[in-house]
Design a protein around this motif. Structure first.
Motif, PDB file in Angstrom:
ATOM      1  N   GLY A   1       0.791  -1.233   0.000  1.00 20.30           N
ATOM      2  CA  GLY A   1       0.000   0.000   0.000  1.00 20.30           C
ATOM      3  C   GLY A   1       0.816   1.273   0.000  1.00 20.30           C
ATOM      4  N   SER A   2       2.122   1.166   0.289  1.00 16.47           N
ATOM      5  CA  SER A   2       2.980   2.350   0.351  1.00 16.47           C
ATOM      6  C   SER A   2       3.855   2.518  -0.883  1.00 16.47           C
ATOM      7  N   LEU A   3       3.847   1.527  -1.781  1.00 21.11           N
ATOM      8  CA  LEU A   3       4.727   1.580  -2.943  1.00 21.11           C
ATOM      9  C   LEU A   3       4.233   2.580  -3.986  1.00 21.11           C
ATOM     10  N   PRO A   4       5.171   3.200  -4.712  1.00 19.69           N
ATOM     11  CA  PRO A   4       4.764   4.149  -5.754  1.00 19.69           C
ATOM     12  C   PRO A   4       4.093   3.441  -6.932  1.00 19.69           C
ATOM     13  N   LYS A   5       3.127   4.107  -7.512  1.00 14.13           N
ATOM     14  CA  LYS A   5       2.428   3.580  -8.699  1.00 14.13           C
ATOM     15  C   LYS A   5       2.821   4.347  -9.953  1.00 14.13           C
ATOM     16  N   THR A   6       3.212   5.569  -9.773  1.00 20.60           N
ATOM     17  CA  THR A   6       3.751   6.394 -10.846  1.00 20.60           C
ATOM     18  C   THR A   6       4.943   7.157 -10.290  1.00 20.60           C
ATOM     19  N   MET A   7       5.764   7.690 -11.182  1.00 18.80           N
ATOM     20  CA  MET A   7       6.947   8.405 -10.736  1.00 18.80           C
ATOM     21  C   MET A   7       6.789   9.900 -10.968  1.00 18.80           C
ATOM     22  N   SER A   8       7.121  10.662  -9.941  1.00 16.58           N
ATOM     23  CA  SER A   8       7.143  12.125 -10.026  1.00 16.58           C
ATOM     24  C   SER A   8       8.193  12.604  -9.034  1.00 16.58           C
TER      25      SER A   8
ATOM     26  N   TYR B   1       9.461   2.009 -14.170  1.00 18.64           N
ATOM     27  CA  TYR B   1      10.639   1.480 -13.488  1.00 18.64           C
ATOM     28  C   TYR B   1      11.910   1.881 -14.228  1.00 18.64           C
ATOM     29  N   ARG B   2      11.915   1.719 -15.547  1.00 20.02           N
ATOM     30  CA  ARG B   2      13.105   2.091 -16.328  1.00 20.02           C
ATOM     31  C   ARG B   2      13.394   3.576 -16.191  1.00 20.02           C
ATOM     32  N   ASN B   3      12.355   4.396 -16.215  1.00 20.87           N
ATOM     33  CA  ASN B   3      12.553   5.844 -16.071  1.00 20.87           C
ATOM     34  C   ASN B   3      13.119   6.176 -14.687  1.00 20.87           C
TER      35      ASN B   3
ATOM     36  N   GLY C   1      12.323   7.349  -0.198  1.00 20.65           N
ATOM     37  CA  GLY C   1      13.346   7.502   0.827  1.00 20.65           C
ATOM     38  C   GLY C   1      12.852   7.079   2.199  1.00 20.65           C
ATOM     39  N   GLN C   2      11.600   7.353   2.494  1.00 21.45           N
ATOM     40  CA  GLN C   2      11.025   6.935   3.778  1.00 21.45           C
ATOM     41  C   GLN C   2      10.930   5.413   3.875  1.00 21.45           C
ATOM     42  N   LEU C   3      10.533   4.777   2.779  1.00 20.22           N
ATOM     43  CA  LEU C   3      10.483   3.312   2.761  1.00 20.22           C
ATOM     44  C   LEU C   3      11.883   2.723   2.896  1.00 20.22           C
ATOM     45  N   LYS C   4      12.854   3.374   2.281  1.00 25.54           N
ATOM     46  CA  LYS C   4      14.251   2.934   2.391  1.00 25.54           C
ATOM     47  C   LYS C   4      14.678   2.864   3.854  1.00 25.54           C
ATOM     48  N   GLU C   5      14.395   3.919   4.601  1.00 29.95           N
ATOM     49  CA  GLU C   5      14.805   3.962   6.003  1.00 29.95           C
ATOM     50  C   GLU C   5      13.985   3.004   6.867  1.00 29.95           C
TER      51      GLU C   5
ATOM     52  N   ALA D   1      16.113  -1.153  -4.351  1.00 27.48           N
ATOM     53  CA  ALA D   1      15.373  -2.334  -3.914  1.00 27.48           C
ATOM     54  C   ALA D   1      13.886  -2.031  -3.788  1.00 27.48           C
ATOM     55  N   VAL D   2      13.549  -0.832  -3.317  1.00 31.03           N
ATOM     56  CA  VAL D   2      12.140  -0.426  -3.225  1.00 31.03           C
ATOM     57  C   VAL D   2      11.523  -0.381  -4.617  1.00 31.03           C
ATOM     58  N   LEU D   3      12.251   0.174  -5.577  1.00 32.73           N
ATOM     59  CA  LEU D   3      11.747   0.229  -6.954  1.00 32.73           C
ATOM     60  C   LEU D   3      11.605  -1.179  -7.532  1.00 32.73           C
ATOM     61  N   PHE D   4      12.567  -2.027  -7.265  1.00 34.27           N
ATOM     62  CA  PHE D   4      12.512  -3.431  -7.708  1.00 34.27           C
ATOM     63  C   PHE D   4      11.264  -4.110  -7.151  1.00 34.27           C
ATOM     64  N   ARG D   5      10.988  -3.830  -5.881  1.00 31.92           N
ATOM     65  CA  ARG D   5       9.815  -4.421  -5.238  1.00 31.92           C
ATOM     66  C   ARG D   5       8.526  -3.894  -5.856  1.00 31.92           C
ATOM     67  N   ALA D   6       8.482  -2.613  -6.140  1.00 29.88           N
ATOM     68  CA  ALA D   6       7.287  -2.007  -6.731  1.00 29.88           C
ATOM     69  C   ALA D   6       6.996  -2.597  -8.106  1.00 29.88           C
ATOM     70  N   ARG D   7       8.031  -2.813  -8.876  1.00 26.41           N
ATOM     71  CA  ARG D   7       7.824  -3.431 -10.187  1.00 26.41           C
ATOM     72  C   ARG D   7       7.436  -4.896 -10.029  1.00 26.41           C
ATOM     73  N   GLY D   8       8.111  -5.614  -9.114  1.00 25.83           N
ATOM     74  CA  GLY D   8       7.824  -7.025  -8.922  1.00 25.83           C
ATOM     75  C   GLY D   8       6.397  -7.293  -8.490  1.00 25.83           C
ATOM     76  N   LEU D   9       5.807  -6.372  -7.724  1.00 31.26           N
ATOM     77  CA  LEU D   9       4.424  -6.531  -7.266  1.00 31.26           C
ATOM     78  C   LEU D   9       3.421  -5.919  -8.232  1.00 31.26           C
ATOM     79  N   GLY D  10       3.900  -5.410  -9.361  1.00 31.19           N
ATOM     80  CA  GLY D  10       3.001  -4.864 -10.374  1.00 31.19           C
ATOM     81  C   GLY D  10       2.458  -3.488 -10.057  1.00 31.19           C
ATOM     82  N   GLU D  11       3.019  -2.838  -9.047  1.00 30.00           N
ATOM     83  CA  GLU D  11       2.568  -1.485  -8.708  1.00 30.00           C
ATOM     84  C   GLU D  11       3.161  -0.451  -9.655  1.00 30.00           C
ATOM     85  N   LEU D  12       4.363  -0.728 -10.119  1.00 26.41           N
ATOM     86  CA  LEU D  12       5.072   0.187 -11.004  1.00 26.41           C
ATOM     87  C   LEU D  12       5.272  -0.502 -12.351  1.00 26.41           C
ATOM     88  N   SER D  13       4.896   0.160 -13.420  1.00 26.44           N
ATOM     89  CA  SER D  13       5.032  -0.434 -14.754  1.00 26.44           C
ATOM     90  C   SER D  13       6.500  -0.540 -15.139  1.00 26.44           C
TER      91      SER D  13
END
Length: 391
Positions: A253-260, A296-298, A268-272, A280-292
């Motif tokens: 529920g805290s992972l990004p769905k789009t990037m801005s 992710y590449r961007n 950064g908050q999730l990192k800490e 790793a947070v971005l990897f997780r967001a893509r792996g769970l389908g939250e981030l396209s």
């Protein structure tokens, strides 16, 4: 190490696998050592295979050339070659010599731990086994394995605490590799009844190191019978680490769905919170389908542009430290068993013994400027160099 042992003693009880171990620690091929000694490669192969026995004079030459005491070559109790092949990250980018050298150092770590266990009681090994098929590329077995381990270990929901200490409390030996092994990332293997995780001394990044430790734990849990180094096996270990450190139920529920621009603050908050890198947070967001995939590449392009692939901003500036072996040395010293006695019993060169039992990664060969300049992919050098140079 094995003080008082003569070359004649070592020749009488010569163990070929100990010669091979010393040669690998030195980062040498058989032909290299044979040339250095002025002997034939056939003779060297015979000594290592124990179809021939070297003379006491040759044992003395071998010890001098390889930077070990003659006693290093003797048959010892509880000392035999590793039965399992270590899990290295990429077999293509790591030379065979570097892998052999890393494996040999792992053997020394096992020998040190084994010697200490004659005097001090370590935690029982409680690593559950959850085998995952190497053919599983789309299933959820790695994630299931991570959830299984968390349940078996009684971990509460949310972030995992001190990860190195957690593994040590469950009987895993965790050590830093020596500076000579700069080209080999973290790796793991099953030792003589006790699993071992070896960390790269130059990855002095708390967040990335924790993912490395969880990745290697995944191998120990899932891949005892798997062929190391394959893309699927490595991907499974990454997925295990992601679920183990960032459980889906806690982070989705805290992972990004789009990037801005504003999203980076929440990343950064999730990192800490979870003690992982932003990558790793971005990897997780893509792996769970939250981030396209495109987002992710961007995002990773932004990471590269800001220089964060090498060094991300973060609040924690020191890595987690092993404590099981270092504390054992302290306890035994208080009990009247000196470091030199332990060195002798483990039959490990003193500088490498100190490296194995150290709480901190050490760097006698490279300056901070070398690290900043990216000079970490150095050729393999002898792990005995510091000893020979008197450092």
């Amino acid at each position: 190490m094995a003080t008082g042992v003569t070359a004649a003693d070592a020749a009488a009880l010569f163990a070929g696998h100990r010669l091979r171990l010393a040669r690998q620690l030195a980062g040498m091929r058989k032909s290299d050592l044979a040339h250095l000694l002025g002997k034939s490669a056939t003779a060297l192969s015979g000594w290592e295979a124990e179809t021939k026995r070297p003379s006491s004079a040759t044992v003395a030459e071998l010890a001098l050339s390889l930077g070990v005491d003659p006693g290093f070559f003797m048959v010892g109790r509880d000392q035999s070659p590793l039965a399992a092949t270590p899990h290295f990250r990429s077999l293509r980018s790591t030379t065979q010599i570097a892998r052999d050298q890393a494996t040999a150092y792992g053997q020394l770590a096992v020998d040190v731990a084994t010697a200490m266990e004659r005097h001090v009681e370590f935690p029982d090994v409680t690593i559950p086994y959850f085998p995952v098929s190497q053919d599983d590329t789309d299933g959820v077995e790695p994630e299931d394995a991570a959830r299984f381990v968390r349940k078996q270990w009684g971990l509460a929901t949310g972030p995992v605490g001190h990860l190195v200490r957690l593994l040590e409390n469950h009987g895993v030996v965790v050590v830093f590799s020596p500076p000579g092994a700069v080209s080999v990332d973290a790796y793991s293997f099953e030792g003589s009844g006790r699993p071992v995780v070896i960390l790269n001394p130059f990855k002095q990044d708390y967040y990335r190191q924790r993912f490395d430790v969880a990745h290697e734990l995944g191998h120990l849990i899932m891949h005892q019978d798997a062929e190391p180094g394959g893309r699927t096996v490595e991907d499974q270990a990454n997925r295990f680490a992601a679920e183990f450190l960032m459980p889906e139920s806690d982070i989705r529920g805290s992972l990004p769905k789009t990037m801005s621009r504003s999203v980076w603050t929440s990343i950064g908050q999730l990192k800490e919170k979870f003690g992982v890198s932003m990558q790793a947070v971005l990897f997780r967001a893509r792996g769970l389908g939250e981030l396209s995939d495109v987002s992710y590449r961007n995002a990773m392009m932004t990471v590269s542009a800001r220089g964060w692939r090498r060094s991300e901003p973060g609040l924690v500036d020191s890595v987690e430290q092993p404590s099981m072996l270092p504390r054992a040395v302290e306890i035994l010293d208080e009990a009247g068993i000196s470091e030199l006695e332990l060195v002798s019993q483990s039959r490990v060169p003193v500088e490498l013994f100190r490296q194995v039992v150290s709480r901190f990664p050490t760097d006698p060969h490279f300056s901070d400027a070398s690290v900043e300049a990216g000079l970490l992919l150095a050729p393999v050098v002898s792990l005995m160099d510091a000893r020979r140079g008197g450092a």
